[in-house]
Design an enzyme around this catalytic site. Structure first.
Site, PDB file in Angstrom:
ATOM      1  N   ASN A 112       1.814   1.652 -17.562  1.00  9.35           N
ATOM      2  CA  ASN A 112       1.044   2.311 -16.493  1.00  9.35           C
ATOM      3  C   ASN A 112      -0.463   2.121 -16.656  1.00  9.35           C
ATOM      4  O   ASN A 112      -1.167   1.830 -15.696  1.00  9.35           O
ATOM      5  CB  ASN A 112       1.372   3.811 -16.443  1.00  9.35           C
ATOM      6  CG  ASN A 112       2.827   4.060 -16.091  1.00  9.35           C
ATOM      7  OD1 ASN A 112       3.547   3.117 -15.761  1.00  9.35           O
ATOM      8  ND2 ASN A 112       3.267   5.309 -16.156  1.00  9.35           N
ATOM      9  N   HIS A 158     -22.663  -7.009  26.356  1.00  8.14           N
ATOM     10  CA  HIS A 158     -21.453  -6.993  27.210  1.00  8.14           C
ATOM     11  C   HIS A 158     -20.998  -8.411  27.559  1.00  8.14           C
ATOM     12  O   HIS A 158     -20.377  -8.629  28.597  1.00  8.14           O
ATOM     13  CB  HIS A 158     -21.692  -6.215  28.497  1.00  8.14           C
ATOM     14  CG  HIS A 158     -22.326  -4.874  28.290  1.00  8.14           C
ATOM     15  ND1 HIS A 158     -21.605  -3.719  28.127  1.00  8.14           N
ATOM     16  CD2 HIS A 158     -23.645  -4.522  28.176  1.00  8.14           C
ATOM     17  CE1 HIS A 158     -22.448  -2.693  27.952  1.00  8.14           C
ATOM     18  NE2 HIS A 158     -23.677  -3.169  27.959  1.00  8.14           N
ATOM     19  N   GLU A 292     -10.039 -19.966  15.038  1.00  4.44           N
ATOM     20  CA  GLU A 292      -9.014 -19.046  15.551  1.00  4.44           C
ATOM     21  C   GLU A 292      -8.210 -18.433  14.405  1.00  4.44           C
ATOM     22  O   GLU A 292      -7.881 -17.239  14.416  1.00  4.44           O
ATOM     23  CB  GLU A 292      -8.079 -19.771  16.514  1.00  4.44           C
ATOM     24  CG  GLU A 292      -8.752 -20.134  17.828  1.00  4.44           C
ATOM     25  CD  GLU A 292      -7.898 -21.060  18.685  1.00  4.44           C
ATOM     26  OE1 GLU A 292      -7.664 -20.743  19.843  1.00  4.44           O
ATOM     27  OE2 GLU A 292      -7.467 -22.127  18.188  1.00  4.44           O
ATOM     28  N   GLN A 324       3.415  -0.785  -7.499  1.00  3.68           N
ATOM     29  CA  GLN A 324       3.574  -2.186  -7.873  1.00  3.68           C
ATOM     30  C   GLN A 324       3.240  -3.130  -6.706  1.00  3.68           C
ATOM     31  O   GLN A 324       2.757  -4.241  -6.911  1.00  3.68           O
ATOM     32  CB  GLN A 324       5.017  -2.430  -8.338  1.00  3.68           C
ATOM     33  CG  GLN A 324       5.351  -3.886  -8.632  1.00  3.68           C
ATOM     34  CD  GLN A 324       6.620  -4.005  -9.449  1.00  3.68           C
ATOM     35  OE1 GLN A 324       6.594  -3.831 -10.650  1.00  3.68           O
ATOM     36  NE2 GLN A 324       7.726  -4.287  -8.782  1.00  3.68           N
TER      37      GLN A 324
HETATM   38  N1  ARG Z   1       5.060  -3.908 -12.873  1.00  2.09           N
HETATM   39  C1  ARG Z   1       4.584  -2.572 -12.829  1.00  2.09           C
HETATM   40  C2  ARG Z   1       3.519  -2.428 -11.751  1.00  2.09           C
HETATM   41  O1  ARG Z   1       3.059  -3.405 -11.321  1.00  2.09           O
HETATM   42  C3  ARG Z   1       4.001  -2.177 -14.144  1.00  2.09           C
HETATM   43  C4  ARG Z   1       4.016  -0.723 -14.394  1.00  2.09           C
HETATM   44  C5  ARG Z   1       5.405  -0.257 -14.622  1.00  2.09           C
HETATM   45  N2  ARG Z   1       5.464   1.096 -15.005  1.00  2.09           N
HETATM   46  C6  ARG Z   1       6.583   1.817 -14.997  1.00  2.09           C
HETATM   47  N3  ARG Z   1       6.496   3.063 -15.335  1.00  2.09           N
HETATM   48  N4  ARG Z   1       7.753   1.310 -14.662  1.00  2.09           N
HETATM   49  O2  ARG Z   1       3.154  -1.349 -11.339  1.00  2.09           O
END
Ligand code: ARG
Length: 461
Positions: A112, A158, A292, A324
Site C-alpha cells: 500500500n 462569438h 482533430e 489500482q
Molecule cells: N497492485 C496494487 C495497486 O496497484 C498494489 C497494492 C496492493 N495492495 C493490497 N492491499 N492488495 O494498488
C-alpha cells in the site's frame, strides 16, 4: 499452487483465471519498475542503517535490485501475471537472483505504501519531460510571434469579426495559457512531494524505521504525516490528471483554430503536407486530422479525470483495490497529452500563414467601428453611448450600400456629423486600429514587442 507471496497458507485454492484477469495489474504497472526499484533500494538501505536487518543483507538486497533493474532495462525479464503486479514480480525476481534473503525486503512496509510511493515518483520523474515539451511549445509560439508583430488579422468574439489584432497578439495568448499550465504542474508536484514510504499498510509500523532517511534518499521534500491518509490518498493523481486535462483543453482550443484557419472559407493557414491527410474518395481533400485528434484526445483525458474522481468518491479509508485502476488513467492521460503537445507544436511550427488573406478579411469588415466610436468620444466630446449609436447608424448605412467602413468617403462620414474630419477616416484602417491599442496587454506592435521580451525572460530562460 502458484508462487504468489501474497497468498498465504490459509488459501486452499489458486485464484481462478477470471480473478487473475481482473486482479492482475502487471500489464499496466510494469511501467513503474524503475520507481519501484528505487523505492526498494531506499527501503533496503534504511533497514540496514537502522539494524532492522544486517548491513550484509541490506547490501545484498541493494545489489540484487540493481542487477534486476539492468535485466529489465535490457528486456531480459518476462513478468508473470499470476504474481499480480510489479511489486510482487520484482520481489520474486529478487528471490530467484539472491535467494532467501530477498524475503527480508518486505519487512516494515506494505504494497500500500509501496505503490503510492512509486506512483508519486513516476509523476515527478515524468513531469520533467512534460514541462520541457510545454516550454518547447511556448518557444514555437514566441518564434512565430516575433515574426508577426505587424501581421494584421481579424480578432473574434462569438466567432464574429470583432476588432483587428496582430497574429503575435493572438499567439501570445497561448503563451500565457501554457505559462499557467506549467505553474499549475509545478504546484501539483510541490504538493505531492511528500514521501508515503514507511506508512506500511495503514497504521505505521512497530519497527524502528527512519522515514527521514528514505525521504532524503528518494528526493522527496518531507514525509507524509498520517499513515492512513498516505495509503489512501490519490488527490495528487487527480490534481495531475486535472492539470493534464486543462493543458488538453488549451491544446484543443488551438487545434480548433487550426481546423478553422485551414478551412477554405477562412484560408488563413496552409497545413504542411506531411501533417495533413487525404480522403479515400475525394481527390481534392487535405484534412487536418492531426488537429482533430488532438481535440479528441483532450476529451479522453477529461474522461479520465471524471473516472478517477468517481473511483475515489465512494472509498472508505484506507486502501481499497479500486485504487489500482488509477495507474491506467494516469499513464493514458500522460501519453495522450504528450503526443498531442508534440503534434500541435509540429503543425504550428510547419504551417504557413496566409497574411494577405488575413488582412483582406479584416479590411473587408467593419472591425474598426469601435475605433470610430472612440474617436467621436475623444475628439467631438460625444458620450460613449451617443458615439456608439451614431457609429451604429454609419455601419447600417454601409451594409445597405454594400460597403465597409474603410471605403466611406469623408463626405459620406460628414453626412452623419459635419465635424468628422480626415483623422477619423485614417483611423478606419486595420493597421492604424492596431497601432493605437497601446494599453497594457493591448495588441499594438510596440506593446507586443515588449511583451515578447518579457515572456522570453519569464518562460524560456
Ligand atoms: N497492485 C496494487 C495497486 O496497484 C498494489 C497494492 C496492493 N495492495 C493490497 N492491499 N492488495 O494498488
Amino acid at each position: 499452487m502458484k508462487k504468489n507471496p501474497s497468498r498465504n497458507v490459509h488459501f486452499s485454492k489458486d485464484p481462478s483465471d477470471l480473478l487473475d484477469e481482473i486482479n492482475a495489474s502487471i500489464d499496466v504497472d510494469q511501467r513503474l519498475y524503475k520507481e519501484d526499484i528505487s523505492g526498494s533500494i531506499a527501503h533496503a538501505k534504511m533497514l540496514g542503517k537502522q539494524k532492522i536487518i544486517s548491513k550484509k543483507d541490506s547490501d545484498r538486497l541493494v545489489k540484487g535490485l540493481k542487477s534486476i533493474q539492468t535485466d529489465i532495462d535490457k528486456n531480459k525479464v518476462k513478468f508473470s501475471r499470476s504474481l499480480e503486479d510489479i511489486h510482487m514480480n520484482i520481489e520474486n525476481l529478487l528471490l530467484k537472483k539472491i535467494g532467501k534473503v530477498a524475503e527480508k525486503l518486505h519487512t516494515a512496509r506494505s504494497r500500500n505504501d509501496q505503490v503510492v510511493t512509486d506512483l508519486k515518483l513516476w509523476i515527478k520523474n515524468n513531469s520533467v519531460e512534460l514541462d520541457k515539451e510545454l516550454k518547447n511549445f511556448q518557444k514555437t509560439l514566441i518564434k512565430i510571434s516575433e515574426k508577426n508583430v505587424d501581421t494584421i488579422m481579424p480578432g473574434y468574439t462569438h466567432l464574429q469579426i470583432a476588432q483587428p489584432v496582430t497574429l503575435a497578439h493572438h499567439l501570445l495568448a497561448y503563451v500565457e495559457m501554457i505559462g499557467r499550465d506549467r505553474s499549475r504542474l509545478k504546484d501539483c508536484i510541490y504538493r505531492l512531494d511528500e514521501n508515503p514510504l514507511g506508512s506500511a499498510a495503514l497504521a505505521g509500523t512497530s519497527y524502528p524505521i527512519d522515514r527521514m532517511y528514505t525521504t532524503k534518499e528518494l528526493g522527496f521534500r518531507e514525509p507524509t504525516r498520517n499513515a492512513m491518509d498516505s495509503v489512501s490518498d490519490r488527490d495528487f493523481a487527480i490534481e495531475f490528471i486535472f492539470s493534464l486535462s486543462l493543458i488538453g483543453v488549451h491544446l484543443s482550443r488551438m487545434a480548433e483554430e487550426i481546423i478553422l484557419w485551414s478551412n477554405q472559407q477562412f484560408n488563413f493557414i496552409f497545413l504542411p503536407d506531411e501533417l495533413s491527410t487525404g480522403s479515400s474518395i475525394m481527390p481534392q481533400k487535405k484534412n487536418p486530422d492531426g488537429a482533430e485528434l488532438v481535440r479528441a484526445k483532450a476529451s479522453l483525458i477529461i474522461g479520465n479525470l471524471g473516472t478517477i474522481l468517481n473511483i475515489l468518491k465512494g472509498l472508505p479509508l484506507s486502501y481499497s483495490k479500486d485504487l489500482q485502476d488509477d495507474k491506467n488513467l494516469i499513464f493514458n492521460s500522460y501519453d495522450n497529452l504528450l503526443l498531442s503537445l508534440k503534434v500541435i507544436n509540429e503543425i504550428l511550427s510547419k504551417s504557413k500563414f496566409n497574411k494577405l488573406k488575413m488582412k483582406e478579411v479584416v479590411e473587408n469588415s467593419d472591425s474598426t467601428a469601435t475605433d470610430l466610436a472612440n474617436w467621436l468620444v475623444q475628439n467631438l466630446n460625444y458620450t460613449f453611448r451617443d458615439a456608439y449609436k451614431t457609429t451604429g447608424t454609419i455601419v447600417d448605412y454601409c451594409s445597405k450600400k454594400k460597403l465597409n467602413l474603410g471605403q466611406l468617403t469623408l463626405e459620406e462620414l460628414q453626412s452623419f456629423d459635419k465635424k468628422i474630419n480626415i483623422n477619423a477616416k485614417k483611423l478606419l484602417s486595420a493597421t492604424d486600429s492596431v497601432v493605437i491599442k497601446s494599453s497594457f496587454g493591448g495588441t499594438s506592435p510596440k506593446n507586443t514587442k515588449k511583451m515578447i521580451k518579457f515572456v522570453i525572460k519569464k518562460y524560456l530562460k
